[in-house]
Design an enzyme around this catalytic site. Structure first.
Site, PDB file in Angstrom:
ATOM      1  CG  HIS A  54      -2.000   1.024   1.175  1.00 43.06           C
ATOM      2  ND1 HIS A  54      -3.119   0.899   0.368  1.00 43.06           N
ATOM      3  CD2 HIS A  54      -2.140   2.200   1.820  1.00 43.06           C
ATOM      4  CE1 HIS A  54      -3.892   1.957   0.534  1.00 43.06           C
ATOM      5  NE2 HIS A  54      -3.324   2.759   1.405  1.00 43.06           N
ATOM      6  CG  HIS A 100     -10.288   3.397   2.788  1.00 45.20           C
ATOM      7  ND1 HIS A 100     -10.869   3.645   3.999  1.00 45.20           N
ATOM      8  CD2 HIS A 100      -8.947   3.531   3.002  1.00 45.20           C
ATOM      9  CE1 HIS A 100      -9.940   3.928   4.899  1.00 45.20           C
ATOM     10  NE2 HIS A 100      -8.765   3.876   4.306  1.00 45.20           N
TER      11      HIS A 100
END
Length: 729
Positions: A54, A100
């Site tokens: 990420h 998300h």
């Protein structure tokens, strides 16, 4: 007696605790080499989040390097919190998209809300005032109770945060497919406006300058959120609810206003939001970009409860926080400002000239790491891809029941009106929204000017799965067409690359081929990539998601006056622009009739796209056209039906082809509405009919005719999702 009971460096190594944090044995050994010793518990935690997929893009960096990142309008490309593009008059737009996904799968409301909050802070940290929110969502089919729950929660979270903070949500897309069961995609995009001379960078420099923390007190929420976003979802993921952060839009609003005021102070050196990896990423990245060191005194960090350890402070992803570097001696000026906005703030450290990232708590050292390797030397993995062998089967579309297919496509949630969901978003707060969500790209006025920013967000997952290279080109081209359709000049784009595990050869190959196609389209259409995000490991126990690169694109409208007359009326003539061919690979009719993608090769001509797009845009701006609609999912017939329903106008049309081509999804096509009395001469354009003031929708082909009442189409199209969402669980 140690202040905090944590595993020792020896226990971290022997028990391989780093593996639970997402680091491999080889990565741990690289950390040992960088430090020249065994890392302690806090240090290995810091490396684990900074080297997560990420934060470090360790599996995707090679692909991102393909994208063009500079251009005539680009002021700031990838590397900062968001991209910045010039719109003239010393003004610029700032924009970015973020994912998300995993948090939304576990806790849909907060997962989506904090996704919106995080992307807003990215824009604000550059110094821009947000004017527009968009989102791209994917769920499993609404026939399943779990998917209805996820959809309900995500939409409520997006609306709950955006509405409270006072930024309109004006555009987006939502699709439904069983491949997203258990792993929804929630991609949030934000756009802001800024003057050139106010653009900020996340930089820590100037020995002795102070580091200021502002925002919510740090808690234990979101610890290892970046790591959580970098692994597959499993049955154990439910136990990771603490990894999901909790948003507070009212504090977010105060933080936004305080930050926008703070950037007016000339003593501000740098600013960055505390997003993924929280205080760790913001402080270490700022030091790396400034070529400096940083020393944080963690006992000064505002905390929510007693006993939060340095490890927990550094890895917490508590929301609504910013980190600033200010000139030494000017701290009180900033602290007073934040106190005025009723925000917690504190001086928690200083910039050094050591090029080291040092953390102490009441004098005891908890981390001492060289800055550059932490921020810039995450391992990069180049894996091996493999193209599966596909043998497309022969499929018959010629003998379809066109009437039945029409009804089923029109009412499938992917094609049906999203108004039932979008109505939960405030679309006009700020009073600058010109084109609202529902049918095309959004348009938001730049306050105080006659300019506007058009924006769209698009994904074409089934096309990418069908043929990753061509599908990659198609998703960029689709976003480009959507901006052209409102008369905007496309300027640049942001992307969110949502894929399964790159460690699977087929998925790695999807990344290779689709990003190559995207990069080629960016070059030809002159839409450089200025920001973005990568979300990998979107997997459940049963399957990977479809490869879903999502493109957010912005365009400039220099003078909005033509939009005052950009509305179709009865008597306007309809033209179809572009050739229609038997293109069914990845289409909605293919999904309806055969479920599986057949991997039929399709092709998009990018040079033709650019030429056609410029001609259409010129026709819009000249006032010839009253509406332009790209031909998308469901083909020409569905596109005509959506136009008829949306504008409450009848349609009488004749299509020069047979019924199966009604539903073909040949790329590159538009339906344009030409104002009464206007001439329209354009290559590859054929007149197909007119808008009428009758409650009749009639489309005739060479071998069939579809006839309905416009009011019935509108009722079915607008009511389909509500019927699914309110069905008994």
């Amino acid at each position: 007696m140690p202040k905090f009971l944590e595993p020792t460096a020896e226990e971290v190594k022997v028990e391989k605790l780093y593996q639970d944090m997402g680091l491999s044995d080889a990565e741990y050994e690289k950390v040992q080499r960088i430090l020249g010793r065994d890392p302690n518990f806090t240090e290995i935690g810091i490396f684990s989040v900074m080297w997560s997929e990420h934060c470090s893009y360790k599996h995707s960096k090679p692909f991102l390097k393909q994208f063009p990142t500079t251009g005539e309008h680009v002021l700031m490309g990838p590397g900062e919190g968001a991209g910045v593009v010039d719109i003239g008059d010393q003004q610029a737009v700032v924009f970015k998209v973020e994912s998300h996904n995993h948090p939304s799968a576990i806790e849909p409301y907060q997962g989506a809300a904090t996704g919106v909050g995080g992307i807003i802070r990215d824009i604000v940290s550059i110094g821009a005032r947000p004017i527009n929110l968009l989102n791209s969502l994917r769920f499993g089919e609404l026939s399943e109770k779990t998917n209805r729950r996820l959809c309900r929660g995500v939409v409520a979270g997006i609306g709950g945060y955006g509405n409270c903070i006072g930024i309109p949500t004006t555009a987006g897309e939502i699709e439904f497919d069983e491949r997203y069961d258990g792993n929804p995609l929630v991609n949030a995009m934000c756009i802001g406006v800024i003057d050139h001379d106010m653009i900020q960078k996340g930089t820590a420099k100037g020995e002795g300058n102070s580091v200021i923390y502002v925002g919510l007190k740090t808690g234990r929420d979101g610890i290892h959120g970046a790591t959580f976003a970098s692994e597959e979802l499993t049955e154990e993921s439910e136990s990771k609810r603490p990894s999901v952060q909790i948003g507070d839009p009212f504090v977010g609003k105060k933080l936004m206003e305080a930050t926008l005021e703070a950037i007016q102070y000339k003593e501000l050196v740098g600013i960055q939001d505390m997003g993924a990896a929280g205080l760790t990423s913001s402080s270490s990245e700022m030091a790396a970009k400034g070529g400096s060191g940083i020393h944080l005194e963690l006992e000064k960090v505002p905390v929510r409860e007693h006993g939060i350890s340095p490890y927990e402070m550094m890895l917490s992803e508590t929301q609504e926080r910013m980190l600033l570097v200010v000139e030494k001696g000017t701290e009180q000026k900033f602290l007073d400002l934040f106190d005025y906005y009723e925000l917690d703030s504190a001086v928690i450290g200083k910039v050094t000239n050591t090029n080291r990232f040092v953390l102490t708590y009441e004098g005891e050292v908890y981390a001492d790491i060289p800055v550059e390797p932490l921020a810039d030397e995450a391992p990069v993995y180049i894996l091996e891809g493999e193209k599966p062998e596909y043998t497309p089967e022969t499929r018959d579309y010629a003998n379809i029941d066109a009437d039945d297919v029409f009804t089923k496509l029109l009412t499938h949630p992917t094609i049906a009106s999203k108004q039932y969901l979008y109505s939960q978003y405030d679309q006009q707060v700020g009073a600058n929204t010109i084109v609202k969500p529902g049918l095309q790209a959004s348009v938001v006025r730049v306050e105080g000017t006659n300019k506007a920013v058009a924006s769209t967000i698009d994904g074409e997952a089934r096309y990418v799965f069908n043929d990753p290279y061509e599908g990659g080109k198609m998703v960029v081209a689709e976003a480009y067409r959507n901006l052209i359709a409102v008369g905007a000049k496309p300027l640049a784009m942001t992307d969110c690359l949502n894929y399964g595990s790159p460690e699977k050869k087929e998925i790695y190959q999807q990344l290779i081929d689709s990003t190559r196609g995207m990069a080629e389209a960016c070059d030809v259409l002159q839409t450089p990539v200025v920001s973005g995000n990568v979300s990998l490991y979107n997997e459940t126990r049963t399957s990977s998601i479809f490869p879903t690169p999502v493109v957010g694109m912005v365009g400039l409208i220099e003078d909005i006056d033509y939009l005052n007359h950009f509305q179709p009326e009865a008597g306007d003539t309809l033209y179809l622009v572009g050739d229609t061919k038997a293109h069914f690979g990845g289409s909605q009719i293919e999904k309806l009739l055969y479920q599986r993608v057949n991997h039929e090769s399709e092709h998009v001509d990018l040079t033709e796209e650019a030429a056609r797009g410029e001609a259409i845009r010129e026709a819009v701006r000249s006032g010839q056209l009253s509406h332009v609609q790209t031909v998308g999912k469901g083909g020409v017939l569905i596109t005509l039906a959506r136009m008829s329903a949306y504008f409450d106008l009848g349609i009488d049309a004749v299509l020069p082809f047979s019924r199966e081509l009604f539903f073909s999804e040949t790329p590159g096509r538009y339906i344009v509405s030409v104002k009464a009395g206007q001439e329209f001469n354009m290559k590859d354009a054929i007149k197909i009919g007119t808008f009428t003031d009758q409650d009749e929708f009639k489309v005739q082909g060479s071998d069939t005719t579809i006839e309905r009442r416009t009011s019935d189409i509108k009722r079915e199209w607008e009511g389909a999702i509500e019927a699914c969402m309110t069905s008994a669980d």
